[in-house]
Design a protein around this motif. Structure first.
Motif, PDB file in Angstrom:
ATOM      1  N   PHE A  33       0.816  -1.224   0.000  1.00 46.37           N
ATOM      2  CA  PHE A  33       0.000   0.000   0.000  1.00 46.37           C
ATOM      3  C   PHE A  33       0.849   1.274   0.000  1.00 46.37           C
ATOM      4  O   PHE A  33       0.342   2.340   0.315  1.00 46.37           O
ATOM      5  CB  PHE A  33      -0.929   0.021   1.218  1.00 46.37           C
ATOM      6  CG  PHE A  33      -2.053  -0.978   1.142  1.00 46.37           C
ATOM      7  CD1 PHE A  33      -3.205  -0.688   0.435  1.00 46.37           C
ATOM      8  CD2 PHE A  33      -1.952  -2.198   1.782  1.00 46.37           C
ATOM      9  CE1 PHE A  33      -4.247  -1.598   0.372  1.00 46.37           C
ATOM     10  CE2 PHE A  33      -2.995  -3.124   1.725  1.00 46.37           C
ATOM     11  CZ  PHE A  33      -4.145  -2.817   1.015  1.00 46.37           C
ATOM     12  N   ASN A  38       0.778   3.389   3.132  1.00 46.59           N
ATOM     13  CA  ASN A  38      -0.462   4.083   3.511  1.00 46.59           C
ATOM     14  C   ASN A  38      -1.666   3.139   3.391  1.00 46.59           C
ATOM     15  O   ASN A  38      -2.596   3.404   2.639  1.00 46.59           O
ATOM     16  CB  ASN A  38      -0.660   5.310   2.617  1.00 46.59           C
ATOM     17  CG  ASN A  38      -1.801   6.189   3.098  1.00 46.59           C
ATOM     18  OD1 ASN A  38      -2.101   6.248   4.290  1.00 46.59           O
ATOM     19  ND2 ASN A  38      -2.463   6.847   2.170  1.00 46.59           N
ATOM     20  N   PRO A  39      -1.640   2.032   4.149  1.00 47.28           N
ATOM     21  CA  PRO A  39      -2.746   1.073   4.039  1.00 47.28           C
ATOM     22  C   PRO A  39      -4.003   1.585   4.730  1.00 47.28           C
ATOM     23  O   PRO A  39      -3.922   2.353   5.688  1.00 47.28           O
ATOM     24  CB  PRO A  39      -2.210  -0.166   4.763  1.00 47.28           C
ATOM     25  CG  PRO A  39      -1.230   0.380   5.743  1.00 47.28           C
ATOM     26  CD  PRO A  39      -0.620   1.585   5.105  1.00 47.28           C
ATOM     27  N   PRO A  40      -5.179   1.161   4.250  1.00 38.74           N
ATOM     28  CA  PRO A  40      -6.411   1.539   4.953  1.00 38.74           C
ATOM     29  C   PRO A  40      -6.487   0.833   6.304  1.00 38.74           C
ATOM     30  O   PRO A  40      -5.852  -0.212   6.516  1.00 38.74           O
ATOM     31  CB  PRO A  40      -7.520   1.051   4.008  1.00 38.74           C
ATOM     32  CG  PRO A  40      -6.885  -0.017   3.183  1.00 38.74           C
ATOM     33  CD  PRO A  40      -5.436   0.353   3.046  1.00 38.74           C
ATOM     34  N   ALA A  41      -7.261   1.405   7.212  1.00 38.19           N
ATOM     35  CA  ALA A  41      -7.407   0.810   8.545  1.00 38.19           C
ATOM     36  C   ALA A  41      -7.949  -0.612   8.435  1.00 38.19           C
ATOM     37  O   ALA A  41      -8.888  -0.877   7.693  1.00 38.19           O
ATOM     38  CB  ALA A  41      -8.338   1.668   9.393  1.00 38.19           C
ATOM     39  N   ALA A  80      -6.453  -3.224   7.169  1.00 35.85           N
ATOM     40  CA  ALA A  80      -5.922  -4.018   6.061  1.00 35.85           C
ATOM     41  C   ALA A  80      -5.115  -5.195   6.605  1.00 35.85           C
ATOM     42  O   ALA A  80      -4.321  -5.046   7.529  1.00 35.85           O
ATOM     43  CB  ALA A  80      -5.048  -3.142   5.170  1.00 35.85           C
ATOM     44  N   SER A  82     -11.234  -2.644  -1.172  1.00 35.98           N
ATOM     45  CA  SER A  82     -10.237  -1.638  -0.822  1.00 35.98           C
ATOM     46  C   SER A  82      -9.098  -2.221   0.009  1.00 35.98           C
ATOM     47  O   SER A  82      -7.938  -1.866  -0.170  1.00 35.98           O
ATOM     48  CB  SER A  82     -10.892  -0.481  -0.065  1.00 35.98           C
ATOM     49  OG  SER A  82     -11.361  -0.917   1.198  1.00 35.98           O
ATOM     50  N   LYS A  83      -9.426  -3.149   0.931  1.00 38.46           N
ATOM     51  CA  LYS A  83      -8.406  -3.700   1.813  1.00 38.46           C
ATOM     52  C   LYS A  83      -7.793  -4.995   1.286  1.00 38.46           C
ATOM     53  O   LYS A  83      -6.589  -5.219   1.416  1.00 38.46           O
ATOM     54  CB  LYS A  83      -8.990  -3.933   3.215  1.00 38.46           C
ATOM     55  CG  LYS A  83      -9.319  -2.654   3.953  1.00 38.46           C
ATOM     56  CD  LYS A  83      -9.792  -2.906   5.371  1.00 38.46           C
ATOM     57  CE  LYS A  83     -11.214  -3.409   5.410  1.00 38.46           C
ATOM     58  NZ  LYS A  83     -11.762  -3.448   6.780  1.00 38.46           N
ATOM     59  N   LEU A  91     -17.073   3.461   0.413  1.00 34.11           N
ATOM     60  CA  LEU A  91     -15.742   3.816  -0.071  1.00 34.11           C
ATOM     61  C   LEU A  91     -14.756   2.652   0.028  1.00 34.11           C
ATOM     62  O   LEU A  91     -13.759   2.619  -0.695  1.00 34.11           O
ATOM     63  CB  LEU A  91     -15.206   5.019   0.720  1.00 34.11           C
ATOM     64  CG  LEU A  91     -16.022   6.311   0.584  1.00 34.11           C
ATOM     65  CD1 LEU A  91     -15.488   7.383   1.522  1.00 34.11           C
ATOM     66  CD2 LEU A  91     -16.008   6.807  -0.851  1.00 34.11           C
ATOM     67  N   GLU A  92     -15.032   1.697   0.907  1.00 29.92           N
ATOM     68  CA  GLU A  92     -14.128   0.562   1.073  1.00 29.92           C
ATOM     69  C   GLU A  92     -14.522  -0.624   0.204  1.00 29.92           C
ATOM     70  O   GLU A  92     -13.778  -1.601   0.117  1.00 29.92           O
ATOM     71  CB  GLU A  92     -14.088   0.127   2.540  1.00 29.92           C
ATOM     72  CG  GLU A  92     -13.481   1.161   3.477  1.00 29.92           C
ATOM     73  CD  GLU A  92     -13.299   0.630   4.877  1.00 29.92           C
ATOM     74  OE1 GLU A  92     -13.762  -0.490   5.164  1.00 29.92           O
ATOM     75  OE2 GLU A  92     -12.679   1.333   5.695  1.00 29.92           O
ATOM     76  N   ASP A  93     -15.679  -0.562  -0.437  1.00 31.39           N
ATOM     77  CA  ASP A  93     -16.134  -1.730  -1.196  1.00 31.39           C
ATOM     78  C   ASP A  93     -17.052  -1.293  -2.343  1.00 31.39           C
ATOM     79  O   ASP A  93     -18.206  -1.698  -2.433  1.00 31.39           O
ATOM     80  CB  ASP A  93     -16.859  -2.706  -0.267  1.00 31.39           C
ATOM     81  CG  ASP A  93     -16.925  -4.122  -0.837  1.00 31.39           C
ATOM     82  OD1 ASP A  93     -16.237  -4.385  -1.832  1.00 31.39           O
ATOM     83  OD2 ASP A  93     -17.677  -4.947  -0.294  1.00 31.39           O
ATOM     84  N   CYS A 134     -13.593  -7.939   0.477  1.00 35.07           N
ATOM     85  CA  CYS A 134     -13.710  -6.496   0.260  1.00 35.07           C
ATOM     86  C   CYS A 134     -12.603  -6.032  -0.677  1.00 35.07           C
ATOM     87  O   CYS A 134     -11.513  -6.586  -0.693  1.00 35.07           O
ATOM     88  CB  CYS A 134     -13.656  -5.753   1.585  1.00 35.07           C
ATOM     89  SG  CYS A 134     -12.066  -5.858   2.423  1.00 35.07           S
TER      90      CYS A 134
END
Length: 556
Positions: A267, A270-273, A275, A322-323, A459-461, A320
């Motif tokens: 990432f 900067n990975p999403p929370a 992940a 985004s992660k 936004l995450e999926d 999902c």
């Protein structure tokens, strides 16, 4: 290396063929072996007493309700024996480790781990900062400074007011007496008044200087505390950032080649929370780590649906995007032959668009299901592309409004820009009337109603939509039942607004009809198609001004 979490099948699976390719995680039909593994996990969840977690399935249970995504991975060990692994997403009962479930890829909660040590150091900073912020000396300095500042402002303002008042009095005295004085006496009198004015101004300047120096001294005393606080906060911030980067580097995943790649690398630091904490990466990482060959996988929701999302108890769902997509597709599943990715397939190939009505300025078409209204990121074939090919001289946008790819039914097409603007204005002003027909996968409590649930994209999926009262756009739908048959309900939908997936979410959400549209692969259960069709429209012809009604009945 022992596989403590590998469980052999307890039922006879000799008649079940292995899949030719591994599951495409982001769109799939669970393989029979995955269903058996999932059923075993669900039976365990229904009867277990190993942990306490409120999934929202037992009304007598107290505590915060948290539904959970679980996953199963069917795999072969080095003896070619078939079995399966279990995993949960995030934490379960506020713990990372539980019997029968593969461990997390990197357990931050392990005793004496670098994370725990660094976390304790950060907590020490927090305690020191909090103690300083509430210390008696610091609070006294703040209180003293604020009190003196208020006193300074009051005294200086009083002096300014006095200067104005004295000027008014001097002006009155001058008017009253100047006619009684000769020239020499008048000059002496004016000099006296001027001296009085100067004295008041000089006093104001001295007071201003005094308070400036006094407050500056008090501020410098307070700065000793403020600078210490600032330094502690900067040190804490630097330590926290360093810990974050170390976590990103240590949180690494295996692929089948035993290659490791970290969250930071995947990432770009900067990975999403959350992940890496989903079930799929946990399952595959454990399998590759212990020389298990992945065969197929599936994930399902267990428990009460969240307030925003649509999650049905025991329903299978894709990973999902985004992660998980960067982790799985960018690294973990490299070299593994997977089922076809339906998102890059042209489902419109071989399908024709029926023209229902046509004249010189417009036409009405019947869009097939699984057919894009406009070109997508990877697929250009669409209603727009077909119309552009059929009418190469047409000007303007052609497409007046859109239907979701999976929704079939009526679309208006404009052959010129003027017609497009006139038709679009009817949509904007909501003078166009529309009716959809849908087959719902269940029975309803009422026979008609009104749904008002604001929507926004997840936004995450993407492209899933969420009900969101804070950031969602207004979305309203009227509906009524027209037939109940074989455990399913056929309804008419009358959308007042036109949000993405509006009817699909309003049908399936717990605050809506709580009954997904039959065949809804995003919010319900996949079938031969999404049973949603735009069957009727009423609009004013842009040229003749005639009120037109078009009906195209659904083929389900």
């Amino acid at each position: 290396m022992q596989n403590h979490f590998f469980q052999p099948f307890q039922t006879d699976i000799s008649g079940i063929s292995l899949p030719e390719k591994f599951t495409f995680p982001f769109y799939y039909q669970p393989h029979p072996l995955s269903k058996i593994a999932a059923s075993a996990l669900q039976n365990y969840l229904e009867t277990q007493s190993d942990f306490e977690h409120n999934f929202g399935l037992d009304e007598s249970q107290s505590g915060l309700v948290i539904g959970k995504m679980f996953g199963v991975l069917v795999c072969q060990n080095e003896k070619d024996e078939l079995g399966y692994l279990w995993a949960f997403s995030g934490k379960l009962a506020n713990e990372n480790q539980h019997n029968y479930f593969v461990p997390t890829v990197f357990d931050m909660l392990t005793e004496n781990s670098f994370f725990r040590k660094e976390e304790e150091l950060l907590n020490a900073y927090n305690r020191e900062i909090e103690a300083l912020e509430v210390s008696e000396d610091y609070l006294k300095e703040i209180e003293n400074y604020n009190a003196k500042k208020l006193q300074a402002e009051t005294e200086l303002q009083n002096q300014k007011n006095r200067i104005k008042e004295q000027k008014t009095l001097r002006d009155a005295r001058r008017v009253q007496i100047e006619s009684t004085l000769n020239q020499e006496e008048l000059e002496a009198f004016n000099f006296e008044l001027s001296e009085e004015s100067k004295k008041e101004s000089i006093l104001l300047k001295k007071m201003t200087k005094y308070w400036k120096l006094t407050l500056q001294a008090l501020e410098e005393k307070g700065l000793v505390f403020s600078n210490e606080l600032m330094q502690l906060k900067e040190e804490r911030k630097a330590k926290s950032a360093a810990l974050q980067q170390k976590l990103f580097a240590e949180y690494s995943f295996y692929n089948q080649y035993k290659e490791k790649k970290s969250l930071g690398e995947i990432f770009n630091n900067n990975p999403p929370a959350g992940a890496g904490e989903c079930a799929a990466p946990k399952l595959l990482h454990y399998a590759f780590q212990h020389n298990l060959n992945p065969i197929c996988m599936a994930e399902f929701w267990w428990g009460q649906s969240p307030n925003l999302e649509i999650r049905q108890h025991k329903q299978f769902y894709p990973s999902c995007k985004s992660k998980c997509e960067p982790i799985l597709m960018g690294h973990m599943l490299q070299g593994i032959e997977m089922e076809d990715n339906p998102f890059i397939m042209n489902h419109a190939e071989g399908k024709d668009i029926e023209i229902v009505y046509e004249d010189e300025v417009m036409l009405v078409v019947n869009k097939p299901t699984e057919f894009l209204s406009v070109p997508g990121k990877t697929i250009s074939d669409s209603v727009y592309a077909r119309m552009k090919e059929k009418y190469p001289d047409a000007s303007g946008p052609l497409i007046v409004h859109r239907l979701d790819m999976s929704t079939s039914g009526i679309m208006l097409i404009a052959k010129n820009e003027v017609t497009a603007v006139q038709l679009q204005s009817q949509f904007i002003n909501r003078t166009i009337k529309k009716r959809y027909v849908a087959l719902l996968d269940g029975l309803l409590e009422k026979s008609y109603g009104y749904i008002d649930l604001p929507l926004r994209v997840d936004l995450e999926d993407r492209p899933r939509q969420l009900v969101c009262y804070e950031h969602g756009k207004p979305a309203q739908t009227k509906w009524k039942t027209i037939e109940v048959k074989n455990g399913k309900t056929k309804v008419h939908f009358y959308p007042i607004t036109g949000r993405t997936h509006q009817l699909r979410v309003h049908a399936s959400h717990n605050l809506g009809l709580k009954t997904p549209i039959f065949g809804d692969d995003l919010y319900g259960t996949k079938a031969d198609r999404l049973h949603l069709h735009a069957e009727w429209i009423q609009f004013e012809h842009p040229v003749t001004k005639e009120v037109m009604e078009i009906l195209v009945e659904a083929e389900f």
